[in-house]
Design an enzyme around this catalytic site. Structure first.
Site, PDB file in Angstrom:
ATOM      1  N   ASP A  75       0.817  -1.215   0.000  1.00 24.39           N
ATOM      2  CA  ASP A  75       0.000   0.000   0.000  1.00 24.39           C
ATOM      3  C   ASP A  75       0.854   1.269   0.000  1.00 24.39           C
ATOM      4  O   ASP A  75       2.092   1.207  -0.007  1.00 24.39           O
ATOM      5  CB  ASP A  75      -0.929  -0.062   1.223  1.00 24.39           C
TER       6      ASP A  75
ATOM      7  N   TRP B  77      -3.431   3.238  -5.842  1.00 23.21           N
ATOM      8  CA  TRP B  77      -4.702   3.948  -6.070  1.00 23.21           C
ATOM      9  C   TRP B  77      -4.769   4.763  -7.373  1.00 23.21           C
ATOM     10  O   TRP B  77      -5.562   5.698  -7.484  1.00 23.21           O
ATOM     11  CB  TRP B  77      -5.029   4.895  -4.900  1.00 23.21           C
ATOM     12  N   GLY B  78      -3.900   4.444  -8.327  1.00 27.02           N
ATOM     13  CA  GLY B  78      -3.991   5.127  -9.621  1.00 27.02           C
ATOM     14  C   GLY B  78      -3.460   6.551  -9.623  1.00 27.02           C
ATOM     15  O   GLY B  78      -3.666   7.274 -10.599  1.00 27.02           O
TER      16      GLY B  78
ATOM     17  N   GLU C  60      -0.415   9.584  -9.510  1.00 25.35           N
ATOM     18  CA  GLU C  60       0.900   9.827 -10.118  1.00 25.35           C
ATOM     19  C   GLU C  60       1.124   9.031 -11.399  1.00 25.35           C
ATOM     20  O   GLU C  60       2.216   8.516 -11.638  1.00 25.35           O
ATOM     21  CB  GLU C  60       2.029   9.513  -9.113  1.00 25.35           C
TER      22      GLU C  60
ATOM     23  N   ASP D 255     -10.519   3.100  -3.367  1.00 22.56           N
ATOM     24  CA  ASP D 255     -11.191   1.872  -2.929  1.00 22.56           C
ATOM     25  C   ASP D 255     -12.612   1.734  -3.484  1.00 22.56           C
ATOM     26  O   ASP D 255     -13.387   2.685  -3.507  1.00 22.56           O
ATOM     27  CB  ASP D 255     -11.273   1.840  -1.398  1.00 22.56           C
TER      28      ASP D 255
END
Ligand code: GAL
Length: 384
Positions: free
Chosen positions: A130, A165-166, A168, A187
């Site tokens: 994460d 989390w997509g 950068e 999420d």
């Protein structure tokens, strides 16, 4: 390491987060492992059992090693992993590139090589990694490269599931870090608008998806029906039709298929969706081509995804995000087939398991609101 791709096709499995939050323990893992075998999930391809955040003790031990929470896992992690392996499954675990995980447990920052070795010593096969509490001065891509290197240094085949989390533009650089999947969105929630939003945001990024580095659109919410201990995920629930559409989207878009419901309580409808071998086969196709999308003229809520398959067939799926049923017309011309070529498509419905015969020049099913139609289509001589 065995010198082969760790994830030649999208990984499949179960993850504890959507339903159990950090309320996980030894007994739960063992009963999930039993269920995966007894319910035929392992046979259908779901072979990773993944423990998400919350397995750790709040502190590292005196040698700086991660420890399991002694109340949740009184026998430690290795025993649980051995049990999971004894069932023919692979074991996944969770950590984070920052100083802490998103749930506030110790993260792997500056412990990467020793944590990776510890995971390898426990027999871990999959690491979800994460992106919380990352020291601002350290670039994200360095930390994903670093954990990838640390895992490789152990010599064990461990799938690296980057959970970034997509942000950068992760799709542009993650493959070169060595990660095998990358989370491409925030999420998921157990709600139709979350499914719709995630799928829509990824349709134009399919070109970045491929063998050994798949676009992970997050765990499935199929079969949750608004239940579970995770207040962030369980916010309402969906209809079976919406769950079917969700599953078909993830399958067509080469996302990992990671179940998130309580598999011990699957309804018949849930099993029908999750264990549909014809739809799973489209996701697990050895050709691993990305899909492309085609709009449906006159209705922005309806679209078609097309994916070339290894045996020469095409997966063709129609989706209706609108609130009323709609006719979806696909002209084969838009797939590249000219009428003069002398070919048509033989359609097989992967959800009703019916053969629909030879379709010439176009196909136009009616798709229910929030619904889908999924076909495997074989090119055949058009004998007029
Ligand atoms: C989030 C992640 C979730 C879950 C959670 C655990 O960042 O996207 O899938 O792993 O952390 O705390």
């Amino acid at each position: 390491m065995n010198n082969q791709m760790i994830s030649a096709v999208p990984p499949m499995g179960w993850n504890s987060w959507n339903t159990f939050y950090d309320k996980i323990n030894d007994e739960l893992v063992r009963s999930m492992a039993d269920t995966m075998v007894e319910q035929g999930l392992l046979d259908a391809g779901y072979n990773y059992l993944i423990l998400d955040d919350g397995w750790q003790a709040r502190q590292r031990d005196s040698r700086g090693h991660l420890m399991a929470d002694p109340e949740k896992f009184p026998h430690g992690i290795k025993e649980v992993v051995d049990y999971v392996h004894s069932k023919g499954l692979k074991m996944g675990i969770y950590s984070c590139c920052g100083t802490h995980t998103c749930g506030g447990y110790p993260g792997s920052f500056e412990h990467e090589f020793s944590d990776a070795q510890q995971f390898a010593d426990w027999g871990i096969d999959y690491l979800k990694y994460d992106n919380c509490y990352r020291p601002g001065s350290t670039a994200t891509n360095i930390l994903y490269r670093r954990i990838s290197m640390a895992l490789r240094s152990t010599g064990r085949d461990i799938l690296l599931a980057a959970c970034q989390w997509g942000t950068e533009d992760v799709h542009q650089w993650i493959r070169s870090s060595g990660a095998h999947t990358f989370r491409s969105t925030i999420d998921i929630q157990d709600a139709w608008n979350s499914i719709q939003k995630i799928a829509s945001s990824q349709i134009n990024l399919q070109g970045y998806n491929g063998p050994d580095c798949f676009n992970d659109m997050d765990m499935l919410v199929v079969g949750m029906y608004g239940k579970g201990l995770n207040p962030e995920t369980s916010i309402g629930g969906c209809t079976d039709e919406e769950y079917q559409t969700h599953f078909a989207l993830w399958a067509m878009m080469n996302s990992p298929l990671i179940i998130g419901c309580d598999m011990r309580e699957m309804t018949d409808a849930t099993k029908k969706i999750l264990l549909n071998k014809e739809v799973i086969a489209l996701n697990q196709d050895p050709g691993v081509h990305s899909c492309y999308s085609l709009p449906v003229y006159g209705n922005p809520d309806v679209f078609v995804l097309v994916k070339p398959l290894a045996n020469g067939d095409y997966a063709i799926a129609f989706f209706n995000f609108g609130d009323t049923k709609a006719k979806a017309v696909l002209n084969f011309w838009d797939m590249g087939l000219s009428a003069s070529a002398g070919y048509a498509f033989e359609f097989r419905d992967c959800i009703s398991h019916e053969d629909l015969g030879l379709q010439k020049e176009f196909f136009a099913p009616v798709v229910s609101a929030h619904g889908c139609k999924v076909y495997r289509c074989r090119l055949a001589k058009n004998c007029k």
